[in-house]
Design an enzyme around this catalytic site. Sequence first.
Site, short mmCIF file in Angstrom:
data_model
loop_
_atom_site.label_atom_id
_atom_site.label_comp_id
_atom_site.label_asym_id
_atom_site.label_seq_id
_atom_site.Cartn_x
_atom_site.Cartn_y
_atom_site.Cartn_z
N HIS A 19 39.77 27.37 30.17
CA HIS A 19 39.56 27.37 31.63
C HIS A 19 39.28 25.97 32.12
O HIS A 19 38.67 25.17 31.43
CB HIS A 19 38.40 28.30 32.01
CG HIS A 19 37.12 28.00 31.28
ND1 HIS A 19 36.90 28.40 29.97
CD2 HIS A 19 36.01 27.33 31.64
CE1 HIS A 19 35.71 28.00 29.58
NE2 HIS A 19 35.15 27.32 30.57
N PHE A 20 39.74 25.70 33.33
CA PHE A 20 39.41 24.46 34.01
C PHE A 20 38.24 24.72 34.95
O PHE A 20 38.22 25.72 35.67
CB PHE A 20 40.60 23.97 34.87
CG PHE A 20 41.77 23.48 34.06
CD1 PHE A 20 41.81 22.17 33.62
CD2 PHE A 20 42.83 24.32 33.77
CE1 PHE A 20 42.90 21.70 32.88
CE2 PHE A 20 43.91 23.87 33.03
CZ PHE A 20 43.95 22.55 32.59
N HIS A 21 37.28 23.79 34.93
CA HIS A 21 36.22 23.79 35.94
C HIS A 21 36.69 22.94 37.11
O HIS A 21 37.13 21.81 36.91
CB HIS A 21 34.94 23.15 35.39
CG HIS A 21 34.29 23.91 34.28
ND1 HIS A 21 33.22 24.74 34.47
CD2 HIS A 21 34.57 23.96 32.95
CE1 HIS A 21 32.85 25.26 33.31
NE2 HIS A 21 33.66 24.80 32.37
N GLN A 49 32.12 23.72 25.11
CA GLN A 49 32.76 25.00 25.47
C GLN A 49 31.88 26.16 25.03
O GLN A 49 31.52 26.27 23.86
CB GLN A 49 34.14 25.12 24.82
CG GLN A 49 34.90 26.37 25.27
CD GLN A 49 36.32 26.44 24.71
OE1 GLN A 49 36.65 25.72 23.77
NE2 GLN A 49 37.13 27.30 25.27
N ASN A 78 36.69 22.01 28.71
CA ASN A 78 36.02 21.80 27.43
C ASN A 78 36.77 22.53 26.32
O ASN A 78 37.13 23.70 26.49
CB ASN A 78 34.59 22.31 27.51
CG ASN A 78 33.79 21.66 28.63
OD1 ASN A 78 33.96 20.47 28.89
ND2 ASN A 78 32.94 22.42 29.29
P1 AMP Z 1 32.37 26.32 29.29
O1 AMP Z 1 31.05 25.73 28.82
O2 AMP Z 1 33.37 25.26 29.65
O3 AMP Z 1 32.91 27.34 28.31
O4 AMP Z 1 32.04 27.05 30.65
C1 AMP Z 1 31.78 28.42 30.75
C2 AMP Z 1 31.41 28.70 32.19
O5 AMP Z 1 31.57 30.08 32.42
C3 AMP Z 1 29.97 28.34 32.57
O6 AMP Z 1 29.97 27.37 33.61
C4 AMP Z 1 29.37 29.66 33.02
O7 AMP Z 1 28.49 29.54 34.10
C5 AMP Z 1 30.62 30.46 33.38
N1 AMP Z 1 30.47 31.92 33.31
C6 AMP Z 1 30.00 32.63 32.25
N2 AMP Z 1 30.02 33.95 32.55
C7 AMP Z 1 30.53 34.07 33.80
C8 AMP Z 1 30.80 35.17 34.67
N3 AMP Z 1 30.55 36.44 34.30
N4 AMP Z 1 31.32 34.92 35.88
C9 AMP Z 1 31.57 33.65 36.26
N5 AMP Z 1 31.34 32.56 35.50
C10 AMP Z 1 30.81 32.77 34.28
#
Ligand code: AMP
Length: 136
Positions: free
Chosen positions: A99-101, A93, A86
Amino acid sequence: MADCVFCKIIAGEIPAATLIETDKVISFLDINPVNPGHALVMPKRHVASLLDLTQDELHVTSFLAKRVATAVCEATGSPAFNILENNGRAAGQLVDHVHFHVIPRSPDDGFDLGWRQLSYEEGRLQALRDDIRKRL
Ligand code: AMP
């Protein structure tokens, strides 16, 4: 970056379920997974968007995403996966560290990407194609 949760994980200031890391990239499990095994893969350098990555960073990060996808699918017995990335709030995002999911998928896992399929008005597809091609 001081207030970035992923930078804090990379610096070892907060814990994470790390899968693999090198001097340039890291992967750890998402704390609130879409499905168990949902992993994040990112460069260690703090940049917000895919567009900020160097060619080398993009190569190393996407190659690691491929390796992580293979391992996650094997470990979870998943026959399929999504790789999502995202850029910007309008795209969903939440953490401004690119970051890649990597999301393992199985039939009827209840996750719906909500992928709609619109149609173009007469001439719009061709006009957009021409405009985009000019910029490439
Ligand atoms: P995005 O919406 O693409 O920015 O995704 C951010 C992702 O980061 C979400 O899926 C969250 O669950 C994940 N996230 C946020 N904080 C942490 C954390 N401390 N450890 C692991 N994942 C996290």
